[in-house]
Scaffold this active site. Structure first.
Site, PDB file in Angstrom:
ATOM      1  N   HIS A 114       6.768  93.371  33.473  1.00  0.00           N
ATOM      2  CA  HIS A 114       5.875  94.126  32.589  1.00  0.00           C
ATOM      3  C   HIS A 114       6.427  95.536  32.355  1.00  0.00           C
ATOM      4  O   HIS A 114       7.612  95.776  32.547  1.00  0.00           O
ATOM      5  CB  HIS A 114       4.441  94.108  33.148  1.00  0.00           C
ATOM      6  CG  HIS A 114       4.013  92.744  33.616  1.00  0.00           C
ATOM      7  ND1 HIS A 114       3.637  91.750  32.741  1.00  0.00           N
ATOM      8  CD2 HIS A 114       3.965  92.190  34.868  1.00  0.00           C
ATOM      9  CE1 HIS A 114       3.338  90.654  33.422  1.00  0.00           C
ATOM     10  NE2 HIS A 114       3.543  90.891  34.715  1.00  0.00           N
ATOM     11  N   GLU A 151       0.179  96.481  38.116  1.00  0.00           N
ATOM     12  CA  GLU A 151       1.318  95.665  38.549  1.00  0.00           C
ATOM     13  C   GLU A 151       2.627  96.286  38.069  1.00  0.00           C
ATOM     14  O   GLU A 151       3.625  96.291  38.801  1.00  0.00           O
ATOM     15  CB  GLU A 151       1.171  94.248  37.994  1.00  0.00           C
ATOM     16  CG  GLU A 151       2.338  93.335  38.332  1.00  0.00           C
ATOM     17  CD  GLU A 151       2.275  91.997  37.624  1.00  0.00           C
ATOM     18  OE1 GLU A 151       1.289  91.739  36.900  1.00  0.00           O
ATOM     19  OE2 GLU A 151       3.220  91.203  37.793  1.00  0.00           O
ATOM     20  N   GLU A 288       6.435  86.611  43.149  1.00  0.00           N
ATOM     21  CA  GLU A 288       5.073  87.162  43.125  1.00  0.00           C
ATOM     22  C   GLU A 288       4.811  87.640  44.545  1.00  0.00           C
ATOM     23  O   GLU A 288       4.644  86.841  45.467  1.00  0.00           O
ATOM     24  CB  GLU A 288       4.060  86.079  42.726  1.00  0.00           C
ATOM     25  CG  GLU A 288       4.247  85.531  41.323  1.00  0.00           C
ATOM     26  CD  GLU A 288       3.683  86.452  40.238  1.00  0.00           C
ATOM     27  OE1 GLU A 288       3.144  87.530  40.581  1.00  0.00           O
ATOM     28  OE2 GLU A 288       3.800  86.080  39.058  1.00  0.00           O
TER      29      GLU A 288
HETATM   30 ZN    ZN Z   1       3.484  89.745  36.437  1.00  0.00          ZN
END
Ligand code: ZN
Length: 324
Positions: A114, A151, A288
């Site tokens: 992102h 995030e 993750e």
């Molecule tokens: Zn992500």
């Protein structure tokens, strides 16, 4: 918040004839080894952030994006990539001292998932790009903790720590973005950066946005895709090896457990819906690191000390993979 614009699909049935639970004991005894964990194919989910299929939430984005996030700033070690005790260079420096290290000549591309600016550029990141198998959003905003730690800020911080560690080993490191652009890049460009760098290894860093109680990390491996511009067949095996080494070392370095909601205890998930993997021609995995919607995971994700351990685990996994 990764999912607002995603074309949700239910997760497909999981199949893993070889799967075995990942245990701390095994990883501790065989650090960095190819542990032979099974994986399963989970081709549900659509967020190219990699955030887990079947774990969608509708929580609101931080209203002010990165600028409003404050919980991370409370962490006294946050401002220093050296949190965790090891002196490190600043993120913007190269590491000439490591130029003769064991990874001399190796190229690693780190993809911080992102972009903190994506929240302010929703029309741009919603533009569709071809990921080989289908068209999907250029990029997504990523998720955030309930307190507003995005995030995208987490991924950049861990990327900086990882870059420092890899440069200390002599690697040449390139980031797909360094908070130096307004938004993106799009997922196809994120893959292309690794390809054009002829990276020996590439890793995309994320944290998930799943439901409270869902905890732990997982590493996403590319499944075999041969469709349109995507052809992952040559990278499936080396990426699996990279991912297994990253998962094992991440587990050992952080003490965190593998995901309790995807991967059936292996900490590994194979997906064929992520453009960042489908379009890669170099060994690549996503990680993750934890769930930003679970308070216990958040306590780790917002700790600079923990993030340093996370970067250390990723680094050791990559070093292990590149040294063979
Ligand atoms: Zn992500």
């Amino acid at each position: 918040m990764s999912y607002t614009n995603s074309d949700f699909e239910p997760p497909r049935p999981r199949r893993s004839p070889l799967r075995r639970p990942l245990t701390v004991a095994v990883a501790a005894l065989v650090p960095g080894a190819l542990l032979g964990w099974g994986v399963y194919a989970a081709v549900g989910g659509s967020d190219d952030g990699g955030d887990a299929a079947g774990a969608r939430t509708s929580s609101a984005a931080p209203s002010g994006g990165a600028a409003s996030a404050s919980d991370d700033a409370k962490d006294p070690s946050d401002s220093s990539p050296s949190a965790g005790g090891k002196p490190t260079a600043s993120p913007s420096e190269s590491a000439p001292a490591g130029a003769s290290g064991p990874l001399k000549g190796k190229v690693v591309v780190i993809d911080p998932g992102h972009n903190p600016g994506n929240f302010q550029h929703t029309s741009e990141i919603n533009r569709k790009v071809n990921v080989g198998t289908h068209w999907k959003e250029c990029d997504t905003t990523g998720t955030a903790t309930n307190a507003g730690y995005p995030e995208a800020k987490f991924t950049l911080d861990v990327a900086h720590r990882l870059r420092t560690l890899l440069e200390e080993q002599g690697a040449t490191v390139k980031l797909t973005q360094d908070g130096d652009r307004a938004y993106g890049p799009c997922v196809d460009e994120r893959a292309r950066i690794g390809n054009e760098a002829d990276a020996d290894a590439a890793i995309s860093i994320h944290a998930d946005g799943s439901g409270a109680g869902n905890r732990g990390f997982h590493v996403i491996l590319p499944g075999a895709v041969h469709d349109g511009d995507a052809d992952t067949r040559a990278i499936v095996a080396p990426s699996a090896e990279l991912g297994e080494r990253v998962a094992g070392n991440f587990l050992r370095a952080t003490g965190s457990a593998p995901s309790n909601y995807v991967g059936d205890g292996t900490g590994l998930v194979t997906r064929t819906d992520l453009g960042g993997l489908n379009l890669s021609t170099v060994p690549k995995v996503f990680i993750e690191c934890g769930n930003m919607r679970d308070d216990k995971d958040v306590a780790q994700l917002t700790s600079g000390t923990w993030r340093q351990k996370a970067a250390q685990g990723m680094s050791e996994g990559i070093v292990s993979f590149l040294r063979g």
